[in-house]
Write an enzyme that holds these catalytic residues in place. Structure first.
Site, PDB file in Angstrom:
ATOM      1  N   ASP A  69     101.565  -5.594  -5.204  1.00  0.00           N
ATOM      2  CA  ASP A  69     100.252  -4.934  -5.194  1.00  0.00           C
ATOM      3  C   ASP A  69     100.000  -4.140  -6.466  1.00  0.00           C
ATOM      4  OD1 ASP A  69      99.103  -5.803  -2.794  1.00  0.00           O
ATOM      5  OD2 ASP A  69     100.273  -4.367  -1.618  1.00  0.00           O
ATOM      6  N   ASP A 170      99.149  19.614   1.158  1.00  0.00           N
ATOM      7  CA  ASP A 170      99.920  19.288  -0.046  1.00  0.00           C
ATOM      8  C   ASP A 170      99.079  18.499  -1.040  1.00  0.00           C
ATOM      9  OD1 ASP A 170     102.066  20.538   1.068  1.00  0.00           O
ATOM     10  OD2 ASP A 170     103.342  18.767   1.211  1.00  0.00           O
TER      11      ASP A 170
END
Length: 286
Positions: A69, A170
């Site tokens: 990918d 985060d």
């Protein structure tokens, strides 16, 4: 018919697969080009041309990316502003973006007859405003903003002057439907058919009991304010996993639908994406 072939030499069987692709296409009367870096390896194929992908893409009908990918993602972005269509051949692990597996190369013969369909995949456009300068990027998968060493960050997301939400996490991910099977999926986001158009937002490790992914209209422009960034705990912004750029609370960040789309070749049925998804996700958890 002109075809540019690009492959990742570090992926298993990718060079060998590229050789088979060239044989099939040349045998079908196509004009094929490969990077001059591999001239010694591919000079045995009569009639092959050698040109950098950044040049050959402009006069090619198709670009074939062989690898995983990541290879397909980097290659697809070189099609921006061109008329070439993207074909991915998977020699990696999952290959969600692939049109073909390495054992189905005979389907390439359908290119000449036109026995295929095209899926137009939307991209995201990101702008970082830095005082009197601005930096613009396009992403096929996602735009990610996060800190270092898992430091929690505060984000405000706006549509115009209206604040859609204030978040502690985060990081934050904005993705396309194509990118919904990448980082966004790992962050708990939904799988979205790649020919749909929307902007998906996911938080990375949110400090909340009720955080969920959100989908926005592709016509909406989102603005992100990073409230907790400082020199001691800077934030970084990455487009499609490329080298990140450092940002701060002084930067204004806008995310919207790009004016560019990448056309992907689909050799199979309308259900090919779902069949591939089921097969590859099940493989990944075995």
């Amino acid at each position: 018919m002109r075809v540019a072939v690009h492959f990742n030499p570090e992926k298993n069987n990718a060079p060998e697969c590229a050789g088979k692709v060239c044989e099939i296409l040349l045998g079908d009367g196509a004009e094929v080009s490969v990077s001059p870096v591999y001239k010694e390896r591919f000079s045995k194929y009569s009639g092959i041309e050698f040109a950098e992908l950044t040049d050959s893409v402009f006069d090619s009908d198709f670009v074939i990316a062989i690898g995983g990918d990541g290879t397909m993602l980097r290659c697809a972005k070189k099609l921006i502003g061109c008329n070439a269509k993207m074909i991915g051949v998977n020699t990696g692990r999952l290959g969600f973006m692939a049109s073909l597996e390495a054992d189905c190369l005979e389907k390439l013969l359908d290119l000449k007859s036109g026995n295929f369909e095209i899926t137009e995949r939307m991209m995201l456009h990101g702008i970082v405003y830095d005082e009197d300068k601005k930096y613009e990027f396009d992403a096929l998968n996602d735009i990610n903003i996060s800190g270092m060493y898992s430091k929690i960050c505060d984000f405000g997301v706006y549509s115009g002057s209206y604040q859609l939400g204030s978040y502690r996490a985060d990081g934050i991910i904005f993705s396309t439907p194509t990118g919904s099977t990448a980082y966004a999926l790992s962050a708990g986001g939904p799988v979205i058919e790649p020919d749909l158009e929307c902007i998906e937002m996911n938080l990375v490790c949110p400090h909340s009991l009720f955080s969920r992914a959100m989908l926005f209209s592709p016509e909406r422009t989102l603005t992100v304010a990073c409230k907790s960034s400082s020199e001691e705990s800077p934030l970084y912004m990455s487009f499609d996993g490329e080298s990140p750029i450092k940002i701060s609370s002084k930067n204004k960040i806008e995310i919207s639908k790009s004016r560019y789309k990448i056309p992907f070749v689909d050799f199979y049925s309308k259900n090919a994406f779902h069949e591939s998804l089921s097969k590859k996700l099940m493989q990944s958890i075995k």
